[in-house]
Each structure stands twice: as C-alpha cells, then as structure tokens.
Design a protein around this motif. Structure first.
Motif, short mmCIF file in Angstrom:
data_model
loop_
_atom_site.label_atom_id
_atom_site.label_comp_id
_atom_site.label_asym_id
_atom_site.label_seq_id
_atom_site.Cartn_x
_atom_site.Cartn_y
_atom_site.Cartn_z
N CYS A 109 1.20 7.26 -6.70
CA CYS A 109 0.09 7.82 -7.18
C CYS A 109 0.80 9.69 -6.39
N SER A 110 1.09 10.04 -5.63
CA SER A 110 1.99 11.39 -4.74
C SER A 110 2.73 11.81 -6.08
N ALA A 111 3.36 10.58 -6.82
CA ALA A 111 4.64 11.09 -7.66
C ALA A 111 3.80 11.75 -9.02
N GLU A 120 -5.91 1.84 -8.90
CA GLU A 120 -7.17 2.04 -8.39
C GLU A 120 -7.79 0.45 -8.08
N GLN A 121 -6.94 -1.24 -7.88
CA GLN A 121 -7.21 -1.90 -7.22
C GLN A 121 -7.29 -1.89 -5.79
N LYS A 144 0.82 -1.10 -0.05
CA LYS A 144 -0.40 -0.24 0.36
C LYS A 144 1.05 1.36 0.32
N VAL A 145 2.06 1.31 1.05
CA VAL A 145 2.56 2.52 0.47
C VAL A 145 3.29 2.74 -0.43
N LYS A 146 3.77 1.19 -1.72
CA LYS A 146 4.24 1.91 -2.74
C LYS A 146 3.30 2.13 -3.63
#
Length: 207
Positions: free
Chosen positions: A111-113, A206-207, A104-106
């Motif tokens: 998404c942040s990048a 989005e999964q 989840k962190v990856k």
C-alpha cells in the motif's frame, strides 16, 4: 476518496476512477518499503555457494610424519586448513537467505508503494489495454504516447498479446495484478494500471 484520470490507449480522457484511500492514499512509510525490498531480494538469492572443509577433501588418512623426534610441529593430517590442498576453514555452505515478514507488514508495504506512486503523480490508469496481435512496435507506440521513460504495467489477467509484445522493451515490464510487488513498483519510475487491475488489487488489499 482519491480519484485519478482514466485514459484509453490513445491517451484520450474517458472519465475518472475512484481509488481506495486505504490502498492508494496512505502515509508512505519508507522503513516498510526497505524491509520488503530486503525480503524480496533475499528470497531471490540462490544460496548455493559452497567449499570443501577438511572432512570433505580427499586424502590425509594418516599422519604426515611421526609425532616426535623430527623437530617439526606435530601434525595429524595434510588436509588441515593451513596446508596447501587442505580444506577451507569457515567457508560458505549452501543456505537459504529468506527471513520472515508478517502478512500485515507485506500488505502495508505494498500500500505504501502504490501510494508513493499516486502521490508523486506517477500513476496512470487505463480503461483497458489490449492488442489484436503480438506486436512490439504497436506496444512501444502506446508507451511513447504517454511519454514514459520506463514503466511497470499491471493488467488484471492473462493477456498473451500484451505480455509477449512488451517483453523485448528494456524499460517496460508487464505484470498481472496477482503478481504485483513492492520491488517492481519501486524499480520502474512509472506505474500504469488497467481499471480492472485496480479493482483486483484493491479487493486483495482491503481484506
């Protein structure tokens, strides 16, 4: 839903592309980017540095001189670390520098990048990207048409003409959507993606 202008290879506007807010318009969390870049760089380290300790150095099978009576300090071997030619104390040995990051962190870091590039208006979307033949000159013209100093270009699937045409350009890198990563997104000042690549990345995140 966020939207972005869709271009063709000649920089003509051909429509708009709707982007998922959960992938391209989330809050940019710098600490996630930092953790992910550390994770990727650590995984790339070879970790092959090595020296010989006292057990790996040849020689030194007997005492250099008797225990008592010489006036010298007692010694058990000439291959101890304080002797010239002796083993190294506390030297490096082969190791892995990798560490664990939760899945989840990856995803959140990626998404942040992507969101950082979109919010900084450094994200360009192409309807498609194709070349009739391998041509670095033609590919350079496409990049210069969009006035990009440097760019990470993400395509949806294997395209040898595009990938081989770009590999000699020093400030450009072409990746397939399956290989998109935080380090490369942050390394290049601009991000260019095909519409199909956007769909593939959104489907994965989005999964």
């Amino acid at each position: 839903m966020a939207t972005a202008t869709l271009y063709d290879q000649n920089k003509n506007q051909v429509g708009e592309c709707t982007l998922s807010d959960s992938v391209f318009n989330v809050e940019v969390r710098a600490y996630l980017l930092h953790d992910m870049v550390r994770y990727q760089r650590a995984a790339r380290r070879q970790g092959t540095a090595a020296v010989k300790n006292r057990s790996a150095v040849s020689g030194g099978g007997k005492k250099p001189y008797r225990q008592k009576g010489t006036g010298n300090a007692r010694q058990g071997t000439i291959r101890a670390p304080h002797f010239v030619g002796g083993g190294v104390a506390f030297g490096p040995s082969p190791r892995s520098f990798t560490f664990k990051l939760n899945r989840k962190v990856k995803k959140a870091a990626l998404c942040s990048a992507l969101s950082a590039r979109f919010q900084a208006e450094k994200l360009l979307l192409l309807k498609e990207l194709s070349l009739d033949a391998i041509s670095t000159k033609e590919f350079r013209q496409i990049v210069e048409r969009f006035e990009l100093e440097g760019a990470l270009i993400v395509i949806d699937s294997e395209n040898k003409n595009v990938e081989l045409s770009a590999r000699n350009l020093p400030k450009v890198k072409v990746l397939r959507a399956a290989g998109i990563n935080v380090y490369d997104i942050l390394k290049y000042p601009n991000l260019m993606m095909t519409e199909a690549a956007v769909t593939e990345v959104e489907g994965a995140l989005e999964q």
